[in-house]
Each structure stands twice: as C-alpha cells, then as structure tokens.
Design an enzyme around this catalytic site. Structure first.
Site, PDB file in Angstrom:
ATOM      1  N   ASP A 137       0.868  -1.164   0.000  1.00 16.22           N
ATOM      2  CA  ASP A 137       0.000   0.000   0.000  1.00 16.22           C
ATOM      3  C   ASP A 137       0.911   1.222   0.000  1.00 16.22           C
ATOM      4  O   ASP A 137       2.104   1.107   0.272  1.00 16.22           O
ATOM      5  CB  ASP A 137      -0.911  -0.056   1.238  1.00 16.22           C
ATOM      6  CG  ASP A 137      -2.093   0.883   1.089  1.00 16.22           C
ATOM      7  OD1 ASP A 137      -2.184   1.569   0.052  1.00 16.22           O
ATOM      8  OD2 ASP A 137      -2.928   0.932   2.011  1.00 16.22           O
TER       9      ASP A 137
ATOM     10  N   CYS B  16     -14.359 -24.051  16.211  1.00 17.80           N
ATOM     11  CA  CYS B  16     -13.407 -24.176  15.115  1.00 17.80           C
ATOM     12  C   CYS B  16     -12.467 -25.321  15.477  1.00 17.80           C
ATOM     13  O   CYS B  16     -12.311 -25.649  16.646  1.00 17.80           O
ATOM     14  CB  CYS B  16     -12.627 -22.865  14.984  1.00 17.80           C
ATOM     15  SG  CYS B  16     -11.201 -22.929  13.893  1.00 17.80           S
TER      16      CYS B  16
ATOM     17  N   CYS C 107      -9.228 -25.539  13.935  1.00 15.47           N
ATOM     18  CA  CYS C 107      -7.904 -25.252  13.401  1.00 15.47           C
ATOM     19  C   CYS C 107      -6.859 -25.679  14.428  1.00 15.47           C
ATOM     20  O   CYS C 107      -7.201 -26.073  15.546  1.00 15.47           O
ATOM     21  CB  CYS C 107      -7.767 -23.775  13.055  1.00 15.47           C
ATOM     22  SG  CYS C 107      -7.501 -22.693  14.470  1.00 15.47           S
TER      23      CYS C 107
HETATM   24 ZN   LIG Z   1      -9.550 -21.916  15.153  1.00 17.61          ZN
END
Ligand SMILES: [Zn+2]
Length: 641
Positions: free
Chosen positions: A87, A272, A274
């Site tokens: 950017d 989740c 992960c």
């Molecule tokens: Zn997670």
C-alpha cells in the site's frame, strides 16, 4: 495477467500471474506490519499464503528500514519469496490528513524496493462527505493515477476507484481508472462502511464501480478483511482482498468466524478445529499471557479468513455461490440488507450468470426469488413459440414432472407447472437447468405466493383459455378448474418439445432453425430424448444432466441460418486453423460474438467470413470473451470434417 477458470454469479475463480508467481483468486493478502509481526512471515507462508501485503509508506518513513529495503529489496527485508504487494500511505492519509511523500515518489519507491504489485497514492474519501468534496478529491486521485500510469516501472500497479458513496462518482472514477491500463483495479474508501456494518452501501459502491471497470483485470476490494463479506464481495466480482483485521482483532482479544466476531470472554466453546482451537480450550486461551494469546488468536483469525476464501472458491467451482451468500446473509441483518440491494441490479448480474452449473439451485428464502437465474427464466419464457392455444396448470410435484403426471404439451394444450420458485415451468423445457435441478420448500411463504400469482397471471395472458388443477384454487387464477389430469394426456409432441428447448436456451427462432421437422430418439434407460434427427441426419444431442441442447456440426450449420452474430463466436484469422482442428479458442483471438452469449452456453465457432469451423461451450460471457487477453473462451466439442 489474469485469467478466469470458473464463474458463478458475477464472481470468478481464476489465476492471477504476478511476475511469474501465481495467485489463485479470490485471494486474500494477509497484511504484514513491517515493524511488528504478530505472526511470523514463515508461519503465514506455511498456512498456505503465497502473497502478502505491507505498507511501503511505513518503510519509506523509517530511515533504517528504508535503507535496508533499498539495499536488499522488499522480499529479503520481509523474508518472503512470494508475491509482495504494498500500500502507498493512502491509509495514513485517511487517518492523519497528510503524508510526507509525493504521489510519484512513493510509486517510484515501491518499484525501487522490488515490490510485485504497487498502489498509487490516492485520496481516500470517506462515505457521506459533501458531493463537491468527493468530486474534487476524486479528480485529484485521477490526476495522480494518470501520472503514476506514465511512470516506467517493473512492478504491476493498482489504480484505485474513489468517489465516496456517490454512485455517479464511483462510475466516473471507474471509467477513468479503467482507461489507464492498470494491472489491478482497486476499490478504495470502503473501510468505514465495513466498520459500521453498512454492507448495503458497500454493495452499491462495488456494483457501480464494477459497472465501468470492465472484466479483464482483477479487482481488489481494499480493507475488506473480514470473512463475513468474502462470499458477498466475490459474488459481485471482487477478486482480491487484504486483511489486517486478523491481527488487529487479535490484539483486542477478538475471535473471527465466518458468522461474525466474538470477544474471547464471550466464548464458552471455540467453534473451530484449526490447529490453535484443536490444541486449546476457550478457558486456556483466556488464561494465557497477552502476547501469546494475541499470537494464537491472530493465527486462528487468519486461518478462519483463509477457510472462508477456500469455501468461496469451491462455491464458484461448483456453482453454489448464491447459496453461500444467502447463508452468510443470515449472520447479520446488515448483510441481509446488502443481499436485498442486489434485486435492483438483476440485469447487470444476469449478464454474467452462467446458464448451467454443477450444483442444483437451492431455495433459501424469498431473496432466492430475486436471483438472476429466476429473472432470466421469466424473460426466456417469452422466447418459446406458443404452440398450444390453451394453458394447463398443474401443482408442483416430484420431478421429472412429465414422468410423474405422464403428460406432455400438445398443439392444443401447453402444460405447465405452477412453481413456487420459478413461477411457471412448461413441461417442454423442464429438463433444462435449473428447472429440474432445483429444490424448494412445500410450505409457501407469502412472497412466493405473490410471486407465483404475478408470474402466472402475466403468462396466462398469452393463452385463449386457462385450465388449472383444483388444488391451485388458492392462487386465484382466472380460468376453469379441473380434477382429472388424464384428459390432457397426449403422446408425441417431440418436435414441439425440441423447438421449445432450443428457443429457451438459444433464443427466439433457434427452435425453428435447428429442429423444424425433427424426430427424436429416446434413451431406453430414462425414457428421455437423447438425440434429435432432421431428415435422418443427427442435428443435436440432449445432455442428460442439465437438458442442454448440444448441436452437432449439422445442427450448427442450421443455427447459422439465424441472423449474424446469433449463437456465434468469431475467431481471428490467425486462430482459424486451431479452431478448425478442434482446439480451444482463446479469448484473445475472439474478434466478435453474439452479444447475448452467456457462460456455459453452446456456441458455433466461425471465422471472419462466417464460415463454420467448430462447435463448443462458451466458458465466458460475451463481454468477458471480448475483453480478456488470457484464458480459454470456448472449450471445443465438435469440429467440421
Ligand atoms: Zn480456530
């Protein structure tokens, strides 16, 4: 160079080649702070990211960093070999009102430190400012864009569309940016809209920008780094995203999911699996030292973002992006609001909507009635020759309808299903995607009722008499009620059916051209039409999965009786031989085509003197195949012998 592989809605799954490195789109660039990395770049790479974005202005302003960047290059500075986008300080300009670098200096600097994709220093105009200010700042952005576009450079460059929340200014900005030959088209000034959950305004900004940006360049939606918006923005044709929020939210103890954000304190469970959430419980995370917690939250947040990007790519591949967006719209009323905005842009979206998909059309509520596939169906109903003088309406039932009712349309009776999802489904065309390939609900909501009444009343006007099954009385149709279905029973009608299929799929008159006097051959297994002959010659086959009429070379010759350029893709002289040999037609060799052509439609490939070369399936819509310089426009099917 950007190329489309799969399409759904106005969304595209493609490959963006950046100086020899490839990004699969839609792609998310994790934002890296060059001074403070919450997640190590190597860790980010290991999660599967091969492109990152950082801020060139921060590097430029720090003497030591700048020196190192200039000496060793940005890739060595960050320890990353993949695509580095930077950017330009536009965000700092937005936050502090000024930056200490000239617009051309910062573009030059990005190039000097070996950035792969740089960005111009545009003026980020916030939403809702006065029109005059928005216009003035937009003109300044365009002046800077022109200057930047003229600088010689090795890197790719993104030009940014501004214009605040004014549709007209967004369009003007997009036209201006599109004319300058940038490698990436960015849509800027949307962070406040994201922060305030103004997704309906965000939708309008994207739609009006996209209207004038053309199709051939990837579109980067700057600062939209939360997974709640990825499916939606992708559906509208955004290809690139960047996320700083994974790290910023982690610092605040916030946990990102595709359904929204939680404060860590609010979490009893970690929804989740992960690597972070598999190894820690919510309670353990809460109890960690601030620094470690931030690190783990950042990692989970980034994985959560990546997961949604992958889900979007899969949805584009299988053709279920509308379904995914409608699911996501239930996460927050502001997203539902944005979904409802799309109703007003149906024509714009329909042009890019493929005619057939791998997955079925799932009705998920009244918004599904506003999908382009429904509007397209209703428009195409008028393309079918009206052969039956009397309309017969039957209630929805198990598909295939004609098998369940053991009925077909005849010269006298045009038999249709009163459908809660598509309004009217003539039996002749029921096999065509998405008519058989859809799932609805048996209990109707009020909107469906109103929709059915409107579509049926309009359709009924074309017929001298209307017969409706007694169970459809609730629709309040004018006509004669009946109970006994068998009175309309009729055998044959195969030419009628074939002609209706061709008209519906390929436009008015296609049925006459392709199937006048046609005779059908039925599949012994399914009892459905598989092949069609005219004077003993095979002119088309019917694809079993989606009812698509696939013309043979003899059929293609008949379709060429339709006025130029109907059903055609015209290839340049230099690609004529390849097309003739039955090879793919690349977009860069398409010189003309049927302007109404849609992705996944069957087409006739001709040369510039309208001589038939081959047939195939269009992978892109008309405007895309004319604009793109890269990728396949037509996948070959039959070639002329
Ligand atoms: Zn997670």
């Amino acid at each position: 160079m950007f190329e489309i592989k799969y399409k759904d809605g106005a969304g595209r799954a493609g490959v963006f080649e950046v100086r020899g490195k490839k990004l699969e789109t839609p792609y998310l660039f994790p934002v890296i702070n060059p001074k403070r990395q919450v997640l190590d770049v190597k860790e980010i790479e290991r999660l599967g990211f091969n492109g990152i974005i950082t801020n060139s202005y921060i590097i430029y302003r720090d003497t030591a960093l700048r020196q190192r960047a200039l000496e060793r290059g940005i890739h060595a500075l960050l320890g990353f070999d993949g695509v580095v986008m930077t950017d330009s300080g536009s965000f700092q300009l937005y936050q502090y009102g000024s930056v200490e670098v000239s617009p051309s200096e910062i573009v030059r600097f990005q190039d000097e430190i070996g950035v792969d994709i740089g960005v111009i220093l545009d003026i980020p105009t916030p939403p809702d400012v006065g029109y005059e200010r928005a216009e003035r700042e937009l003109e300044e952005t365009l002046t800077r864009a022109k200057e930047a576009a003229r600088l010689s450079r090795k890197m790719l460059l993104a030009g940014t569309v501004q214009g605040s929340t004014y549709a007209e200014l967004r369009e003007r900005a997009a036209s201006g940016i599109a004319a300058l030959g940038f490698d990436v088209h960015a849509i800027g000034g949307v962070v406040p809209l994201m922060e305030e959950y103004r997704f309906a305004d965000l939708a309008r900004v994207i739609l009006h920008s996209k209207l004038k940006l053309g199709h051939a360049k990837p579109v980067h939606l700057f600062g939209a780094g939360h997974p709640v918006i990825f499916a939606f923005a992708s559906l509208l044709g955004c290809d690139l995203f960047d996320s700083a929020s994974y790290a910023l939210y982690a610092r605040d103890g916030r946990y990102i999911t595709a359904r929204g954000t939680y404060k860590l304190e609010e979490l009893h469970e970690l929804p989740c699996s992960c690597e972070v959430c598999a190894e820690h419980s919510a309670r353990e995370l809460k109890g960690l030292e601030a620094e470690e917690r931030e690190h783990l939250l950042a990692k989970h947040n980034l994985i959560s973002c990546l997961e949604e990007i992958k889900r979007v790519r899969q949805a584009i591949y299988e053709g279920s992006l509308w379904e995914l967006v409608e699911q996501r719209a239930r996460a927050h009323p502001a997203l539902l609001e944005a979904l409802r905005v799309l109703k007003g842009y149906s024509a714009q979206l329909e042009r890019l909507e493929p005619v057939t998909k791998r997955s079925a059309f799932f009705y998920s509520g009244m918004e599904s009635l506003s999908r382009p596939a429904v509007a397209r169906h209703i428009e195409r109903l008028s393309w079918i020759e009206r052969r039956g003088a009397e309309l017969v309406l039957l209630p929805d039932c198990e598909k295939p309808y004609s098998r369940t009712y053991r009925l077909a349309s005849s010269e006298r009776y045009h038999v249709c299903i009163a459908s809660p999802v598509f309004g009217v489904i003539p039996l002749e065309i029921e096999e065509t995607y998405p008519l058989t390939q859809h799932e609805g609900v048996a209990t109707l909501d009020r909107e469906q009722l109103a929709f059915m009444r409107r579509v049926i009343a309009e359709y009924a006007q074309r017929f001298t008499k209307v017969h409706y099954h007694i169970s459809l009385e609730f629709l309040g149709i004018e006509g004669e009620a009946f109970d006994e279905v068998s009175q309309f029973r009729f055998a044959g009608g195969e030419e009628l059916k074939l002609r209706a299929l061709a008209d519906y799929q390929l436009g008015k008159g296609a049925g006459e051209a392709l199937f006048a006097g046609a005779r059908a051959e039925y599949s012994r297994r399914t009892g459905r039409i598989r092949r069609a002959f005219v004077d003993g010659e095979l002119v088309a086959t019917l694809r079993a999965s989606d009812g698509i009429v696939v013309p043979t070379i003899a059929g293609a010759e008949r379709l060429l009786r339709l006025r130029y350029p109907r059903c055609r893709v015209v290839v340049a002289e230099e690609a004529r031989q390849f097309a003739k040999e039955g090879k793919s037609v690349f977009a860069k060799f398409v010189v003309d085509c049927d302007p109404e052509l849609k992705a996944m439609q069957e087409v006739v490939v001709v040369d510039e003197s309208d001589e038939l070369l081959a047939t195939g399936t269009a992978l892109l819509s008309a405007e895309e195949m004319l604009e793109f310089e890269r990728g396949i426009a037509v996948k070959p099917r039959h070639r002329r012998r």
